[in-house]
Write a protein that holds these residues in place. Structure first.
Motif, mmCIF file in Angstrom:
data_model
loop_
_atom_site.group_PDB
_atom_site.id
_atom_site.type_symbol
_atom_site.label_atom_id
_atom_site.label_comp_id
_atom_site.label_asym_id
_atom_site.label_seq_id
_atom_site.Cartn_x
_atom_site.Cartn_y
_atom_site.Cartn_z
ATOM 1 N N ALA A 14 0.826 -1.235 -0.025
ATOM 2 C CA ALA A 14 -0.039 -0.118 0.114
ATOM 3 C C ALA A 14 0.941 1.157 0.168
ATOM 4 O O ALA A 14 0.351 2.435 -0.242
ATOM 5 N N LEU A 19 -1.020 2.321 -5.387
ATOM 6 C CA LEU A 19 -1.609 1.216 -4.788
ATOM 7 C C LEU A 19 -2.065 1.859 -3.491
ATOM 8 O O LEU A 19 -1.346 2.033 -2.499
ATOM 9 N N GLY A 20 -3.497 1.927 -3.313
ATOM 10 C CA GLY A 20 -4.378 2.034 -2.108
ATOM 11 C C GLY A 20 -4.490 0.808 -1.266
ATOM 12 O O GLY A 20 -3.894 -0.268 -1.939
ATOM 13 N N PRO A 21 -4.951 0.976 -0.310
ATOM 14 C CA PRO A 21 -5.301 -0.267 0.598
ATOM 15 C C PRO A 21 -6.024 -1.608 -0.069
ATOM 16 O O PRO A 21 -5.697 -2.602 -0.173
ATOM 17 N N ARG A 22 -7.146 -1.019 -1.251
ATOM 18 C CA ARG A 22 -7.783 -2.218 -1.691
ATOM 19 C C ARG A 22 -6.842 -2.722 -2.801
ATOM 20 O O ARG A 22 -6.892 -3.942 -3.007
ATOM 21 N N SER A 23 -6.127 -1.973 -3.587
ATOM 22 C CA SER A 23 -5.399 -2.599 -4.604
ATOM 23 C C SER A 23 -4.175 -3.278 -3.866
ATOM 24 O O SER A 23 -3.793 -4.332 -4.550
ATOM 25 N N ALA A 24 -3.807 -2.717 -2.846
ATOM 26 C CA ALA A 24 -2.672 -3.784 -2.186
ATOM 27 C C ALA A 24 -3.319 -4.842 -1.737
ATOM 28 O O ALA A 24 -2.574 -6.182 -1.632
ATOM 29 N N ARG A 25 -4.380 -5.140 -1.233
ATOM 30 C CA ARG A 25 -5.179 -6.452 -0.740
ATOM 31 C C ARG A 25 -5.181 -7.224 -1.808
ATOM 32 O O ARG A 25 -4.822 -8.322 -1.792
#
Length: 199
Positions: A14, A19-25
């Motif tokens: 993240a 890359l935000g939290p959702r993309s990182a997940r």
């Protein structure tokens, strides 16, 4: 969610630009679904890059050697130096195959708010090349932002005293751009940088 190791992986991903939290997940899940094919090779490649990649002492590019491959290339025009803000800008110009000279990566732009002053910019190698008599033209290819314009002006003044030709990249209407969707600053720059039409 799935343990501290997974949380740490997501947290590290993240932090990457874009890359935000959702993309990182989602990225972490894709890596963990195939650890042998994706996660472990990525970890090895990252470790190897961390050990091998260095900053070029001549231009500021990232490479596995110093001077970098661009500075070492005998086919490049050594009298033409393009000044950019970041290595990403250098890579973009190389990807477009529009510059066959050398580069100088400043590592940022002047910013009173950001606390970036002239001494924080990587200009010493550029002036050393100019003093050696190797440079005939410097192209200032900095962003069309307030900080980019400030840096272009500041650097242009210092370069004028050296006697080398100084130019800057054009700003204005992009190819395929419609006037009614452009901001006022872009339109003003486009009109100010107008040139005779080719008929």
């Amino acid at each position: 969610m799935g343990g501290p190791e997974i949380d740490r992986l997501i947290g590290m991903l993240a932090r990457l630009p874009g890359l935000g939290p959702r993309s990182a997940r989602r990225a972490a899940l894709a890596l963990l679904r195939q650890p042998e094919a994706r996660l472990l090779p990525l970890a090895r490649a990252m470790e190897q890059a961390a050990q091998a990649v260095r900053t070029c002492s001549s231009c500021g590019n990232l490479d596995t050697r110093d001077p970098c491959g661009l500075c070492s290339d005998p086919l490049r025009d050594r009298g033409l130096v393009c000044v950019v803000e970041t290595v990403g800008d250098l890579w973009a110009l190389e990807r477009a195959c529009v510059h066959r000279g050398l580069y100088q990566v400043l590592g940022g732009t002047l910013s009173a708010l950001g606390g970036v002053g002239p001494d924080d910019l990587n200009t010493a190698p550029l002036f050393a090349r100019i003093a050696a008599g190797d440079v005939r033209e410097v192209i200032l290819a900095l962003g069309a932002t307030v900080d980019g314009a400030t840096t272009t002006h500041w650097l242009g003044e210092r370069l004028a005293a050296t006697g080398v030709a100084v130019s800057r990249v054009g700003h204005g209407v992009p190819m395929g751009g419609a006037l009614d969707v452009l901001d006022d600053g872009t339109l003003a720059a486009a009109l100010a940088a107008r040139r005779p039409a080719q008929v």
